[in-house]
Motif scaffolding. Structure first.
Motif, PDB file in Angstrom:
ATOM      1  N   LEU A  95       0.735  -1.048   0.070  1.00 26.66           N
ATOM      2  CA  LEU A  95       0.016   0.128   0.100  1.00 26.66           C
ATOM      3  C   LEU A  95       0.819   1.449  -0.027  1.00 26.66           C
ATOM      4  O   LEU A  95       0.292   2.349  -0.365  1.00 26.66           O
ATOM      5  N   LEU A  96       2.003   1.102   0.490  1.00 29.61           N
ATOM      6  CA  LEU A  96       3.015   2.373   0.649  1.00 29.61           C
ATOM      7  C   LEU A  96       4.264   2.265  -0.658  1.00 29.61           C
ATOM      8  O   LEU A  96       4.517   3.122  -0.860  1.00 29.61           O
ATOM      9  N   GLY A  97       4.387   0.995  -1.131  1.00 31.60           N
ATOM     10  CA  GLY A  97       5.534   0.948  -1.945  1.00 31.60           C
ATOM     11  C   GLY A  97       6.578   0.234  -1.298  1.00 31.60           C
ATOM     12  O   GLY A  97       6.750   0.310  -0.215  1.00 31.60           O
ATOM     13  N   VAL A  98       7.781  -0.285  -2.174  1.00 32.55           N
ATOM     14  CA  VAL A  98       8.690  -0.762  -1.546  1.00 32.55           C
ATOM     15  C   VAL A  98      10.006  -0.330  -1.977  1.00 32.55           C
ATOM     16  O   VAL A  98      10.758  -0.881  -2.627  1.00 32.55           O
ATOM     17  N   THR A  99      10.072   1.040  -1.857  1.00 37.00           N
ATOM     18  CA  THR A  99      11.315   1.746  -2.224  1.00 37.00           C
ATOM     19  C   THR A  99      11.783   2.210  -0.819  1.00 37.00           C
ATOM     20  O   THR A  99      11.435   2.300   0.034  1.00 37.00           O
ATOM     21  N   LEU A 100      13.385   2.584  -1.198  1.00 32.73           N
ATOM     22  CA  LEU A 100      14.168   2.872  -0.090  1.00 32.73           C
ATOM     23  C   LEU A 100      13.371   4.178   0.354  1.00 32.73           C
ATOM     24  O   LEU A 100      13.429   4.626   1.785  1.00 32.73           O
ATOM     25  N   GLN A 101      13.061   5.163  -0.461  1.00 32.09           N
ATOM     26  CA  GLN A 101      12.610   6.566  -0.034  1.00 32.09           C
ATOM     27  C   GLN A 101      11.359   6.272   0.769  1.00 32.09           C
ATOM     28  O   GLN A 101      11.232   7.004   1.602  1.00 32.09           O
ATOM     29  N   VAL A 102      10.447   5.512   0.441  1.00 31.26           N
ATOM     30  CA  VAL A 102       9.104   5.252   0.929  1.00 31.26           C
ATOM     31  C   VAL A 102       9.386   4.657   2.232  1.00 31.26           C
ATOM     32  O   VAL A 102       8.686   4.966   3.353  1.00 31.26           O
ATOM     33  N   GLY A 103      10.439   3.715   2.393  1.00 23.48           N
ATOM     34  CA  GLY A 103      10.713   3.211   3.632  1.00 23.48           C
ATOM     35  C   GLY A 103      11.318   4.255   4.645  1.00 23.48           C
ATOM     36  O   GLY A 103      11.050   4.278   5.780  1.00 23.48           O
ATOM     37  N   LYS A 104      12.160   5.043   4.321  1.00 22.46           N
ATOM     38  CA  LYS A 104      12.394   6.090   5.008  1.00 22.46           C
ATOM     39  C   LYS A 104      11.387   7.078   5.455  1.00 22.46           C
ATOM     40  O   LYS A 104      11.406   7.574   6.781  1.00 22.46           O
ATOM     41  N   PHE A 105      10.962   7.482   4.618  1.00 19.94           N
ATOM     42  CA  PHE A 105       9.661   8.393   4.912  1.00 19.94           C
ATOM     43  C   PHE A 105       8.703   7.901   5.823  1.00 19.94           C
ATOM     44  O   PHE A 105       8.216   8.510   6.800  1.00 19.94           O
ATOM     45  N   SER A 106       8.303   6.309   5.636  1.00 20.52           N
ATOM     46  CA  SER A 106       7.301   5.912   6.434  1.00 20.52           C
ATOM     47  C   SER A 106       7.750   5.758   8.098  1.00 20.52           C
ATOM     48  O   SER A 106       7.282   5.830   8.875  1.00 20.52           O
ATOM     49  N   ALA A 107       9.334   5.646   7.856  1.00 17.00           N
ATOM     50  CA  ALA A 107       9.754   5.264   9.282  1.00 17.00           C
ATOM     51  C   ALA A 107       9.663   6.428  10.015  1.00 17.00           C
ATOM     52  O   ALA A 107       9.682   6.690  11.531  1.00 17.00           O
ATOM     53  N   GLN A 108      10.160   7.745   9.308  1.00 22.41           N
ATOM     54  CA  GLN A 108       9.975   9.030  10.023  1.00 22.41           C
ATOM     55  C   GLN A 108       8.693   9.316  10.518  1.00 22.41           C
ATOM     56  O   GLN A 108       8.467   9.683  11.544  1.00 22.41           O
ATOM     57  N   ILE A 109       7.790   8.988   9.618  1.00 24.15           N
ATOM     58  CA  ILE A 109       6.236   9.423   9.893  1.00 24.15           C
ATOM     59  C   ILE A 109       5.924   8.488  11.045  1.00 24.15           C
ATOM     60  O   ILE A 109       5.283   9.024  12.006  1.00 24.15           O
TER      61      ILE A 109
END
Length: 126
Positions: A95-109
């Motif tokens: 649902l979020l995507g599986v890229t490094l940028q999405v992973g970093k951003f979702s971790a920050q959120i």
């Protein structure tokens, strides 16, 4: 038997984990903390439901700073574990995507949301 001559780095202070790895490791640690603290929470619940006298004892315990701090820690850990678990499930279902940028951003959120929930639980307890 073949002996491999690999370099071994035993100094953990030189290893720098990415934010996504820290979020994942903290999710596992929070699960262990919740598992270990569930006994105290159930004991307090049993005490408070046993009798009016037990409820009074549990209420007096909740007035203690150390116990309030413990409960705040448990609630903060639980909130982080839930938020991070939702993040992991959203990534698992793509649902979020599986890229490094999405992973970093979702971790920050997820860190931000858990911090806000931790502050709110502190306000609730104190």
């Amino acid at each position: 038997m073949v002996k491999k001559k690999r370099p071994i780095n035993l100094d953990l202070s030189t290893i720098h984990f990415p934010l996504t790895a820290i979020a994942s490791i903290l999710h596992r640690i929070s699960g262990v903390i919740i598992f270990l603290s569930i006994g105290v929470i159930l004991w307090l619940l049993d005490l408070s439901l046993s009798s009016p006298k037990g409820f009074l004892r549990a209420s007096l315990m909740m007035d203690n700073f150390v116990f309030k701090f413990f409960m705040w820690g448990v609630l903060s850990t639980l909130s982080y574990h839930i938020v991070s678990g939702i993040r992991h499930m959203m990534m698992d279902f793509n649902l979020l995507g599986v890229t490094l940028q999405v992973g970093k951003f979702s971790a920050q959120i997820s860190f931000f949301i858990a911090m806000v929930l931790s502050i709110l639980s502190g306000v609730l307890i104190w």
